[in-house]
Design an enzyme around this catalytic site. Structure first.
Site, mmCIF file in Angstrom:
data_model
loop_
_atom_site.group_PDB
_atom_site.id
_atom_site.type_symbol
_atom_site.label_atom_id
_atom_site.label_comp_id
_atom_site.label_asym_id
_atom_site.label_seq_id
_atom_site.Cartn_x
_atom_site.Cartn_y
_atom_site.Cartn_z
ATOM 1 N N THR A 379 0.822 -1.208 0.000
ATOM 2 C CA THR A 379 0.000 0.000 0.000
ATOM 3 C C THR A 379 0.859 1.262 0.000
ATOM 4 O O THR A 379 0.569 2.227 -0.720
ATOM 5 C CB THR A 379 -0.928 -0.006 1.225
ATOM 6 O OG1 THR A 379 -1.707 -1.205 1.212
ATOM 7 C CG2 THR A 379 -1.865 1.183 1.206
ATOM 8 N N SER A 695 6.974 -30.183 -3.730
ATOM 9 C CA SER A 695 8.403 -29.872 -3.788
ATOM 10 C C SER A 695 9.240 -30.661 -2.793
ATOM 11 O O SER A 695 10.448 -30.465 -2.715
ATOM 12 C CB SER A 695 8.610 -28.370 -3.559
ATOM 13 O OG SER A 695 8.135 -27.977 -2.296
ATOM 14 N N LYS A 738 13.032 -20.343 0.605
ATOM 15 C CA LYS A 738 13.621 -21.627 1.007
ATOM 16 C C LYS A 738 15.132 -21.506 1.221
ATOM 17 O O LYS A 738 15.678 -22.071 2.170
ATOM 18 C CB LYS A 738 13.304 -22.683 -0.045
ATOM 19 C CG LYS A 738 11.817 -23.032 -0.118
ATOM 20 C CD LYS A 738 11.511 -24.019 -1.218
ATOM 21 C CE LYS A 738 10.017 -24.344 -1.266
ATOM 22 N NZ LYS A 738 9.686 -25.299 -2.340
#
Length: 816
Positions: A379, A695, A738
């Protein structure tokens, strides 16, 4: 407690002659509040006070007679004997009904007047000794007959003046010749004040009592006459006002014929405003048409108000007002860098827009959509874009919007109709080229009132929004110059047709190093200012900020980090307000003092290489996590057990991994019959946290190969990647998060799919230097990097299954 309904029930009374009554020496007393009961009067009473209910029960258990006496003050809950009138009425309880709220409703009939001579008991209810009051006989004289006729005439007059008296009462009075009975009947229906009604009850002489009633009737007649005069005067005043209204209307018509109209100046002002608004031809034509209708209408009509409001909206909408774009790219870059650190992709896209705008003045405004977790600055980016362009900024929140009319507006046929939020926002901006932020785009819903996301299709299509039509305005409005900026936390809820119209810019979140720099540059100065602190009063050490980031916040954005910094600032502000003079240093040790025990603890690293335990990498809504995957074997009948609240996709990954291993059993030196005599158990710790996603496929294969070949997995290797039955390593998402998780956990090597190599551009070079990132194509490459030795040696004997390692449970839902 006793309460009357103030409405006499003139049902068939049980007439009992006074001579036939055997009045006991004592009776239970029922104090009544707001009514005086006369002999032969039938009235319902509501009894609520406990003492009064017991008195009623006592009367019902005997001869059903009870003494009714009015108390002086109706607000007195427990009246004492001196607060109760001594003269009352002995009554017979005809019926009794218990109400659900605990009260009792009784129907009583007055029998005769009596006086209380002594209070015998006050607990559990009043018991009184009474004496009967015997009235003298009324003389049969002309004066008495004249008095009776006068009373009847008075009653007829006040009835004609509007006094509500039952026709049955009037009929009974025609047949009554006894002055006492007539006085009692009139008094009970006249609606007298309590003191006046009690005064009449205490008068024993019937002629005197009827004379007093006659006086009260005369007073009532005079009062009703005055009231009637007041009403007539008010009615005449209303007629006068109506007459004046008609005269004014005639005067307006005459003035209109003479060309001297009072509202002409106001209408001329509206006409000038319409001409100066520089509307398109269609809008101006419609505005003048509605103005003509308004001129022919009366100014006080409802339709005139509707037209006037519509014209005001047409005048206020910025049909041709624009702000000049600041096309200084160097200045815009400086502003964006001042407001936001990192987010290079977004800032580059804005600068590209400015560059194209500088070369092509007629370009249409793009539609950008920032997608990312809460607190990453989506925003605030819109405000920075508007500041760098020199445009107005408008923000509307779409969270919870379910009505299509919120976007397109209501038609003018509805009462209280208004334009939709798009036109309202344009009016608020005051220009036709603002930066228009559509916040929380993924939080919209739909119901029977329509689908607001479908209404946005026209708004967010550069090929259509040059003629956006609002239901209220009903005139095309050009939105092609507006720079629309949408924000969303997730892209999945956004309808595909709407998603296709926008340019998606993903904002994944910040690393710890990025959070540290942002906190130092922006968050700390802002919180010091908000909490009234100066830099000489408080000093945050860098390691303390790192401590807050690592152990007190677990998020992709910065909201909780700023909240925790503000928490410390408030506590320091209190100390300074209490008189502390020296500068307060916030050290890592002091953080726990201000914020309490750490909220998040990282997983412990494995002490050694273990069989069947693999470090997988997972994405969560607050960043990345290291996901420990464990596998073990045991004697059995060839089953596969999966635990850890795994989703369907992750379960299928385990089954695919096992299928691949069984189909390549020779390569892994595993006897085919081994699978028939053993069971395999795969577990992912943090069993209360749901986990899903494809994954973890490579990690599942590695864990199963390790436990079946008894080869330990390297403790400093983490991996991610989807796995196919052909042994291929497929691409995944969330690579940045990750790898950050692997760095936090102290991993030395991270295995990623070859096709995700392009995503390394989003990861800072400093971060890539902290860990070895190895792209792979085949599962064999994964096994060579993850296992201590590969290929495995021939299997000589059955090995005992290792005990799974207990791992600290993650706190968020995990998607591997």
């Amino acid at each position: 407690m006793s309460k009357s309904s103030k409405e006499q029930k003139n049902s068939d009374p049980i007439i009992v002659a006074e001579e036939e009554l055997k009045l006991p020496e004592s009776l239970p007393l029922l104090p009544i509040r707001d009514v005086v009961v006369y002999p032969f009067m039938i009235i319902p009473l509501f009894v609520g006070r406990e003492m009064s209910i017991k008195a009623v029960d006592q009367a019902l258990s005997g001869d059903r007679m009870i003494m009714l006496a009015t108390q002086h003050d109706i607000g007195e809950e427990d009246p004492t004997p001196d607060k109760i009138y001594s003269v009352g009425t002995v009554a017979m309880i005809m019926r009794m009904l218990k109400l659900p709220d605990g009260r009792v409703k009784i129907l009583v009939q007055g029998l005769l007047k009596a006086r209380i001579t002594e209070f015998l008991e006050e607990i559990p209810f009043h018991t009184v000794r009474i004496e009967r009051l015997v009235e003298p006989a009324a003389p049969d004289t002309l004066e008495t007959e004249a008095l009776i006729r006068t009373v009847r005439e008075q009653l007829t007059k006040i009835s004609e003046l509007g006094k509500q008296i039952s026709p049955e009462v009037m009929a009974i009075l025609e047949n009554i010749s006894d002055p006492g009975s007539m006085a009692d009947l009139i008094a009970s229906n006249l609606g007298l004040k309590l003191a006046e009604a009690q005064m009449l009850l205490e008068i024993e002489d019937p002629v005197v009592r009827l004379t007093k009633v006659n006086e009260l009737l005369a007073r009532e007649h005079e009062m009703l006459s005055v009231q009637a005069q007041i009403q007539n005067a008010a009615r005449e005043e209303m007629g006068k006002n109506q007459k004046e209204y008609y005269l004014r209307e005639q005067m307006k018509a005459i003035q209109h014929e003479l060309g001297d109209n009072d509202g002409k100046e106001e209408l001329e002002e509206l006409r000038k405003s319409i001409e100066s608004a520089k509307m398109p031809e269609a809008a101006q034509k419609e505005a003048l048409k509605q103005l003509g209708r308004l001129e022919r209408m009366h100014g006080d009509s409802g339709e005139a108000g509707v037209i006037r409001t519509y014209l005001d909206w047409l005048i206020d909408i910025p049909w041709s007002k624009t702000t000049r774009d600041s096309l200084d790219i160097i200045r815009a870059k400086k502003i964006l860098d001042e407001d936001h650190s990192y987010l290079d992709k977004v800032k580059d896209r804005i600068l590209e827009f400015l560059a194209v705008r500088k070369l092509n003045k007629k370009m249409k405004g793009p539609i950008l959509c920032f997608v990312g977790p809460p607190g990453v600055g989506k925003t605030s980016l819109g405000k920075s874009i508007a500041r760098s362009l020199g445009r107005k900024f408008v923000r509307i929140s779409l969270g919870g919007v379910r009505d299509e009319a919120e976007i397109r507006g209501h038609r003018r046929t509805y009462l209280g109709a208004l334009p939709g939020r798009i036109i309202q926002g344009m009016k608020q901006a005051g220009s036709k080229n603002p930066v228009f932020m559509l916040d929380e785009l993924d939080k919209m819903g739909y119901d029977y009132k329509g689908d607001p996301s479908a209404a946005l299709l026209e708004v967010l299509d550069p090929q259509q929004n040059n003629s956006f039509s609002d239901h209220y305005v009903n005139i095309p409005f050009d939105l092609s110059n507006v720079l629309f900026v949408a924000t969303a936390n997730h892209s999945d809820p956004i309808p595909s047709a709407l998603y296709d119209r926008m340019e998606i810019i993903n904002i994944p979140g910040y690393t710890e190093e990025e959070k540290l720099e942002i906190a130092t540059r922006y968050l700390l100065p802002r919180q010091l200012k908000d909490n009234g602190l100066k830099s000489k009063q408080i000093l945050f050490e860098e390691e303390a900020v790192k401590e807050i980031i690592a152990k007190y916040t677990r998020e992709a954005g910065l909201r909780n980090l700023e909240r925790e910094i503000g928490n410390i600032c408030r506590k320091v502000a209190r100390k300074i307000a209490e008189g502390h003079k020296r500068q307060i240093k916030i050290t890592p040790a002091a953080v726990a003092t201000y914020l309490g025990a750490a909220k998040y603890l990282r997983d412990d690293e494995m002490e050694r290489n273990e069989v069947g335990v693999v470090n997988g990498l997972a994405w969560t809504s607050v960043g990345g996590e290291v996901l420990h995957i464990e596998a073990t074997t045991m004697q059995g009948k060839g089953g596969l057990t999966l635990t850890g609240q795994l989703g369907d996709v992750m379960k299928e990954s385990v089954q695919a991994a096992l299928a691949y291993i069984r189909s390549h059993a020779d390569e892994f030196r595993i006897a085919p019959e081994w699978f028939q005599d053993h069971e395999i158990h795969v577990h992912v710790p943090a069993g209360a946290v749901p986990k899903d996603g494809p994954s973890a496929g490579c990690a599942m294969v590695t864990a199963l190969v390790s436990v079946l070949t008894r080869i330990p997995v390297r403790k400093d290797v983490a991996m991610t990647g989807e796995f196919s039955l052909r042994g291929k390593v497929m691409p995944i998402g969330g690579l940045k998060e990750k790898i950050l998780a692997a760095v936090r956990a102290g991993m030395k090597t991270v295995i990623i799919p070859e096709q995700n190599k392009k995503d390394l551009e989003d990861i800072a070079k400093e971060m890539q230097k902290k860990v070895r990132i190895v792209p792979v194509r085949e599962i064999d490459e994964v096994l060579k990097l993850a296992l201590e030795k590969y290929p495995p040696p021939p299997q000589k004997a059955k090995a005992k299954a290792p005990t799974p390692k207990v791992v600290v449970r993650p706190s968020k839902e995990i998607s591997a």
